[in-house]
Design an enzyme around this catalytic site. Structure first.
Site, PDB file in Angstrom:
ATOM      1  N   PRO A 261      42.097  70.930  16.751  1.00 56.38           N
ATOM      2  CA  PRO A 261      40.912  70.219  17.222  1.00 56.38           C
ATOM      3  C   PRO A 261      39.856  69.979  16.152  1.00 56.38           C
ATOM      4  O   PRO A 261      39.571  70.848  15.326  1.00 56.38           O
ATOM      5  CB  PRO A 261      40.354  71.124  18.330  1.00 56.38           C
ATOM      6  CG  PRO A 261      40.996  72.450  18.132  1.00 56.38           C
ATOM      7  CD  PRO A 261      42.327  72.173  17.487  1.00 56.38           C
ATOM      8  N   ASN A 262      39.319  68.767  16.224  1.00 60.36           N
ATOM      9  CA  ASN A 262      38.202  68.285  15.394  1.00 60.36           C
ATOM     10  C   ASN A 262      38.598  67.944  13.962  1.00 60.36           C
ATOM     11  O   ASN A 262      37.792  67.377  13.226  1.00 60.36           O
ATOM     12  CB  ASN A 262      37.029  69.292  15.398  1.00 60.36           C
ATOM     13  CG  ASN A 262      36.437  69.443  16.783  1.00 60.36           C
ATOM     14  OD1 ASN A 262      36.132  68.451  17.426  1.00 60.36           O
ATOM     15  ND2 ASN A 262      36.329  70.667  17.271  1.00 60.36           N
TER      16      ASN A 262
ATOM     17  N   ARG B 182      32.361  63.810   8.918  1.00 64.73           N
ATOM     18  CA  ARG B 182      31.211  64.636   9.292  1.00 64.73           C
ATOM     19  C   ARG B 182      31.274  65.933   8.469  1.00 64.73           C
ATOM     20  O   ARG B 182      32.352  66.344   8.045  1.00 64.73           O
ATOM     21  CB  ARG B 182      31.282  65.053  10.776  1.00 64.73           C
ATOM     22  CG  ARG B 182      31.222  63.936  11.767  1.00 64.73           C
ATOM     23  CD  ARG B 182      29.772  63.643  12.169  1.00 64.73           C
ATOM     24  NE  ARG B 182      29.712  62.734  13.305  1.00 64.73           N
ATOM     25  CZ  ARG B 182      29.929  61.415  13.241  1.00 64.73           C
ATOM     26  NH1 ARG B 182      30.265  60.865  12.092  1.00 64.73           N
ATOM     27  NH2 ARG B 182      29.842  60.658  14.312  1.00 64.73           N
TER      28      ARG B 182
ATOM     29  N   TYR C 106      33.532  70.860   4.929  1.00 71.94           N
ATOM     30  CA  TYR C 106      34.969  70.546   4.969  1.00 71.94           C
ATOM     31  C   TYR C 106      35.437  69.559   3.895  1.00 71.94           C
ATOM     32  O   TYR C 106      36.628  69.274   3.804  1.00 71.94           O
ATOM     33  CB  TYR C 106      35.342  70.025   6.366  1.00 71.94           C
ATOM     34  CG  TYR C 106      35.149  71.086   7.434  1.00 71.94           C
ATOM     35  CD1 TYR C 106      36.012  72.171   7.505  1.00 71.94           C
ATOM     36  CD2 TYR C 106      34.099  71.021   8.352  1.00 71.94           C
ATOM     37  CE1 TYR C 106      35.839  73.170   8.459  1.00 71.94           C
ATOM     38  CE2 TYR C 106      33.913  72.014   9.305  1.00 71.94           C
ATOM     39  CZ  TYR C 106      34.791  73.075   9.348  1.00 71.94           C
ATOM     40  OH  TYR C 106      34.618  74.070  10.277  1.00 71.94           O
TER      41      TYR C 106
ATOM     42  N   ASN D  90      47.085  74.042  10.716  1.00 74.33           N
ATOM     43  CA  ASN D  90      45.677  74.416  10.772  1.00 74.33           C
ATOM     44  C   ASN D  90      45.299  74.291  12.249  1.00 74.33           C
ATOM     45  O   ASN D  90      45.039  73.180  12.724  1.00 74.33           O
ATOM     46  CB  ASN D  90      44.811  73.510   9.899  1.00 74.33           C
ATOM     47  CG  ASN D  90      43.354  73.956   9.921  1.00 74.33           C
ATOM     48  OD1 ASN D  90      42.941  74.748  10.776  1.00 74.33           O
ATOM     49  ND2 ASN D  90      42.568  73.457   8.985  1.00 74.33           N
TER      50      ASN D  90
ATOM     51  N   ALA E  57      39.840  75.677  15.750  1.00 76.97           N
ATOM     52  CA  ALA E  57      39.231  76.781  16.514  1.00 76.97           C
ATOM     53  C   ALA E  57      40.239  77.503  17.413  1.00 76.97           C
ATOM     54  O   ALA E  57      40.002  78.655  17.807  1.00 76.97           O
ATOM     55  CB  ALA E  57      38.064  76.245  17.332  1.00 76.97           C
TER      56      ALA E  57
ATOM     57  N   GLU F  80      49.889  79.184   7.763  1.00 81.56           N
ATOM     58  CA  GLU F  80      48.593  78.912   8.398  1.00 81.56           C
ATOM     59  C   GLU F  80      47.596  78.502   7.319  1.00 81.56           C
ATOM     60  O   GLU F  80      47.488  79.173   6.287  1.00 81.56           O
ATOM     61  CB  GLU F  80      48.122  80.193   9.098  1.00 81.56           C
ATOM     62  CG  GLU F  80      46.754  80.100   9.747  1.00 81.56           C
ATOM     63  CD  GLU F  80      46.330  81.456  10.351  1.00 81.56           C
ATOM     64  OE1 GLU F  80      47.158  82.400  10.404  1.00 81.56           O
ATOM     65  OE2 GLU F  80      45.160  81.564  10.740  1.00 81.56           O
TER      66      GLU F  80
ATOM     67  N   HIS G 262      43.559  77.219   6.421  1.00 84.69           N
ATOM     68  CA  HIS G 262      42.160  76.966   6.771  1.00 84.69           C
ATOM     69  C   HIS G 262      41.455  76.404   5.556  1.00 84.69           C
ATOM     70  O   HIS G 262      41.572  76.973   4.450  1.00 84.69           O
ATOM     71  CB  HIS G 262      41.465  78.240   7.251  1.00 84.69           C
ATOM     72  CG  HIS G 262      42.106  78.783   8.481  1.00 84.69           C
ATOM     73  ND1 HIS G 262      41.973  78.159   9.705  1.00 84.69           N
ATOM     74  CD2 HIS G 262      42.931  79.835   8.663  1.00 84.69           C
ATOM     75  CE1 HIS G 262      42.695  78.823  10.586  1.00 84.69           C
ATOM     76  NE2 HIS G 262      43.293  79.839   9.982  1.00 84.69           N
TER      77      HIS G 262
ATOM     78  N   ARG H 134      32.663  83.471   7.086  1.00 88.59           N
ATOM     79  CA  ARG H 134      31.895  82.761   8.109  1.00 88.59           C
ATOM     80  C   ARG H 134      31.563  83.698   9.285  1.00 88.59           C
ATOM     81  O   ARG H 134      31.607  84.915   9.129  1.00 88.59           O
ATOM     82  CB  ARG H 134      32.673  81.499   8.532  1.00 88.59           C
ATOM     83  CG  ARG H 134      32.894  80.538   7.362  1.00 88.59           C
ATOM     84  CD  ARG H 134      33.602  79.269   7.778  1.00 88.59           C
ATOM     85  NE  ARG H 134      32.777  78.464   8.663  1.00 88.59           N
ATOM     86  CZ  ARG H 134      33.213  77.360   9.276  1.00 88.59           C
ATOM     87  NH1 ARG H 134      34.456  76.931   9.075  1.00 88.59           N
ATOM     88  NH2 ARG H 134      32.414  76.682  10.088  1.00 88.59           N
TER      89      ARG H 134
HETATM   90  O1  CA2 Z   1      38.501  76.182   7.956  1.00 88.84           O
HETATM   91  C1  CA2 Z   1      39.274  75.636   8.738  1.00 88.84           C
HETATM   92  O2  CA2 Z   1      40.163  74.857   8.398  1.00 88.84           O
HETATM   93  C2  CA2 Z   1      39.082  75.865  10.250  1.00 88.84           C
HETATM   94  O3  CA2 Z   1      40.376  75.953  10.828  1.00 88.84           O
HETATM   95  C3  CA2 Z   1      38.342  74.652  10.769  1.00 88.84           C
HETATM   96  C4  CA2 Z   1      37.979  74.759  12.234  1.00 88.84           C
HETATM   97  C5  CA2 Z   1      37.268  76.073  12.523  1.00 88.84           C
HETATM   98  O4  CA2 Z   1      37.024  76.199  13.921  1.00 88.84           O
HETATM   99  C6  CA2 Z   1      38.063  77.263  12.032  1.00 88.84           C
HETATM  100  O5  CA2 Z   1      37.319  78.441  12.285  1.00 88.84           O
HETATM  101  C7  CA2 Z   1      38.334  77.141  10.549  1.00 88.84           C
HETATM  102  C8  CA2 Z   1      37.055  73.605  12.638  1.00 88.84           C
HETATM  103  C9  CA2 Z   1      37.596  72.253  12.308  1.00 88.84           C
HETATM  104  C10 CA2 Z   1      36.456  71.285  12.418  1.00 88.84           C
HETATM  105  O6  CA2 Z   1      36.749  70.198  11.571  1.00 88.84           O
HETATM  106  C11 CA2 Z   1      35.729  69.350  11.276  1.00 88.84           C
HETATM  107  C12 CA2 Z   1      35.920  68.536  10.201  1.00 88.84           C
HETATM  108  C13 CA2 Z   1      34.920  67.677   9.823  1.00 88.84           C
HETATM  109  C14 CA2 Z   1      33.758  67.599  10.567  1.00 88.84           C
HETATM  110  C15 CA2 Z   1      33.583  68.404  11.680  1.00 88.84           C
HETATM  111  C16 CA2 Z   1      34.589  69.287  12.035  1.00 88.84           C
END
Ligand code: CA2
Length: 145
Positions: free
Chosen positions: A11-12, A19, A24, A75, A78, A99, A101, A108
């Protein structure tokens, strides 16, 4: 027949490069996928890349990988920190699991420190930015050679 690697993003991650670049990075998911695709091709592997914001869809792809892929790079976003169901699906997959990240989840919030997925993964990359995807793929290339 060539070996196949599933690259699953949760997700996301479709928002990558659009964003929160300070967290990221500036690369989009298409940029990351196309670099991994080039690397996979250079090793005569097939990369199948997918992204979903829905837990059930991710589980369905992991089930599909049982017959179609020799490795999964994931990946889980969340869902990393919440999903016993994704862990169970990965347990039913017999190939390699890595896996990834983008951020160092251990630096964090405390709720990001635990991963349900890590107990099934051959390896975990966290905090290498989007380069982590290529690093994980390089390891898979070595192991599948
Ligand atoms: O660090 C990572 O890759 C995470 O898997 C990213 C997740 C987060 O919930 C994990 O704790 C760590 C969140 C992905 C959100 O991706 C975005 C990318 C660009 C803008 C907003 C969100």
């Amino acid at each position: 027949m060539s070996k196949t690697v599933y690259l699953i993003n949760g997700p996301n991650l479709n928002l990558l490069g659009k964003r929160e670049p300070a967290i990221y990075g500036a690369d989009t998911l298409d940029d990351v996928t196309s670099r991994c695709d080039g690397l996979a091709r250079s090793a005569s592997l097939t990369l199948t890349a997918m992204q979903s914001n829905h837990e059930g869809q991710i589980i369905d792809w992991i089930h599909e990988a049982r017959d179609k892929a020799q490795a999964i790079l994931i990946n889980p976003g969340a869902f990393t920190h919440t999903s016993v169901a994704i862990f169970d699906a990965l347990q039913a997959f017999e190939g390699l699991v890595f896996e990834i990240h983008i951020t160092n989840v251990h630096k964090r919030e405390p709720f990001r420190h635990h991963s349900y997925v890590s107990a099934r993964a051959e390896g975990v990359l966290a905090g290498f930015g989007v380069e982590g995807y290529e690093l994980a793929l390089r390891r898979v290339i070595t192991l599948l050679a």
